[in-house]
Design a protein around this motif. Structure first.
Motif, PDB file in Angstrom:
ATOM      1  N   ARG A  86      12.255  22.849  76.908  1.00 36.64           N
ATOM      2  CA  ARG A  86      12.726  23.937  76.610  1.00 36.64           C
ATOM      3  C   ARG A  86      13.849  23.994  75.169  1.00 36.64           C
ATOM      4  O   ARG A  86      13.927  24.843  74.650  1.00 36.64           O
ATOM      5  CB  ARG A  86      13.750  24.595  77.687  1.00 36.64           C
ATOM      6  N   TYR A 117      -0.154  29.322  74.363  1.00 38.13           N
ATOM      7  CA  TYR A 117       1.144  29.245  75.086  1.00 38.13           C
ATOM      8  C   TYR A 117       1.619  30.674  75.136  1.00 38.13           C
ATOM      9  O   TYR A 117       1.528  31.621  74.225  1.00 38.13           O
ATOM     10  CB  TYR A 117       1.951  28.307  74.340  1.00 38.13           C
ATOM     11  N   GLN A 134       5.920  31.951  75.635  1.00 36.04           N
ATOM     12  CA  GLN A 134       7.326  31.809  75.659  1.00 36.04           C
ATOM     13  C   GLN A 134       8.131  33.154  75.999  1.00 36.04           C
ATOM     14  O   GLN A 134       8.126  33.660  75.203  1.00 36.04           O
ATOM     15  CB  GLN A 134       7.678  31.219  74.308  1.00 36.04           C
ATOM     16  N   LEU A 140       7.846  26.741  76.371  1.00 36.62           N
ATOM     17  CA  LEU A 140       6.427  27.161  76.241  1.00 36.62           C
ATOM     18  C   LEU A 140       5.721  26.548  77.291  1.00 36.62           C
ATOM     19  O   LEU A 140       5.751  25.597  78.003  1.00 36.62           O
ATOM     20  CB  LEU A 140       5.978  26.279  74.968  1.00 36.62           C
TER      21      LEU A 140
END
Lengths: 114, 112
Positions: free
Chosen positions: A106, B36, B38, B44
């Motif tokens: 993260r 991806y 986010q 991600l």
């Protein structure tokens, strides 16, 4: 289950000091570990890659270590500058059918104060 | 040199509307391509990856789909968007051997 852990708390340091960020992982046997920088609203930018048989890698003011026994990577920025302020992500690769599938942590926010 | 293009940069779409995000890579051939997402304050999340034309692998079951009609083109689609589809979508490529991943500039999608 597989897990990548990075400190969720922001790291605040003074300009000129060395910043050290940590990436821990469990239930992985990665062949490669990578570090990326991400600025707000932008895509991550690749910084460094280290292989499982490498202990340390350097690039200018950046240094990465990789300890497969501890399942940990440390990312160092020496002589830090306010421009180094960003979120730093680590990523591990799983090999799948001959391809590499990256999984990202993260990220940890670094704030360098002038 | 290789470059990756992703568009649009921002998108506001109503719930139930379709979606099409496009990503193209220049200066290389047969790249591995990735989508991806986010979410705000999150990491991600790998959605899809492709190692060749017409070859798509899905990592997360959802109402999104991906296609690779050409070697250097990767498209993310949805027939009906959900509120939970909001997020920052990133396309990335790699050369297939391990040398790091190059990301596009991203698309900020807001579903209203």
């Amino acid at each position: 289950s597989q897990k990548i852990e990075q400190n969720s708390e922001a790291l605040n340091i003074q300009e000129g000091k060395t910043a050290t960020l940590t990436c821990n992982y469990t239930n992985y046997s990665p062949a490669y570990l990578q570090w990326y920088r991400q600025d707000p609203g932008r895509g991550p930018v690749f910084l460094l890659l280290i292989r499982e048989n490498e202990k340390e890698k350097r690039k200018e003011r950046l240094k990465v270590t990789f300890d497969t026994t501890l399942k940990q990577s440390l990312f160092h920025i020496t002589a830090s500058q306010p421009a180094d302020s960003a979120t730093y992500l680590c990523a591990l690769d799983n090999a799948s059918g001959g391809s590499y599938i990256p999984t990202f942590g993260r990220g940890t926010s670094l704030i360098v104060h002038p | 040199s290789q470059t990756i293009h992703q568009w649009p940069a921002t998108l506001v779409q109503p719930v139930g509307s379709p979606l099409s995000l496009e990503c193209t890579v220049e200066g290389t051939s047969n790249p591995n391509l990735y989508w991806y997402r986010q979410a705000a304050g999150r990491g991600l999340q790998l959605l899809f990856y492709s190692v060749g034309i017409g070859q798509i692998s899905s990592e997360v079951p959802q109402n999104l789909s991906a296609s690779r009609p050409q070697d250097r083109q990767f498209i993310l689609s949805s027939k009906k968007l959900l509120l939970s589809d909001s997020g920052f979508y990133l396309c990335a490529w790699s050369p297939g051997w391990q040398g790091g991943y190059t990301f596009g500039s991203g698309t900020r999608l807001t579903v209203v």
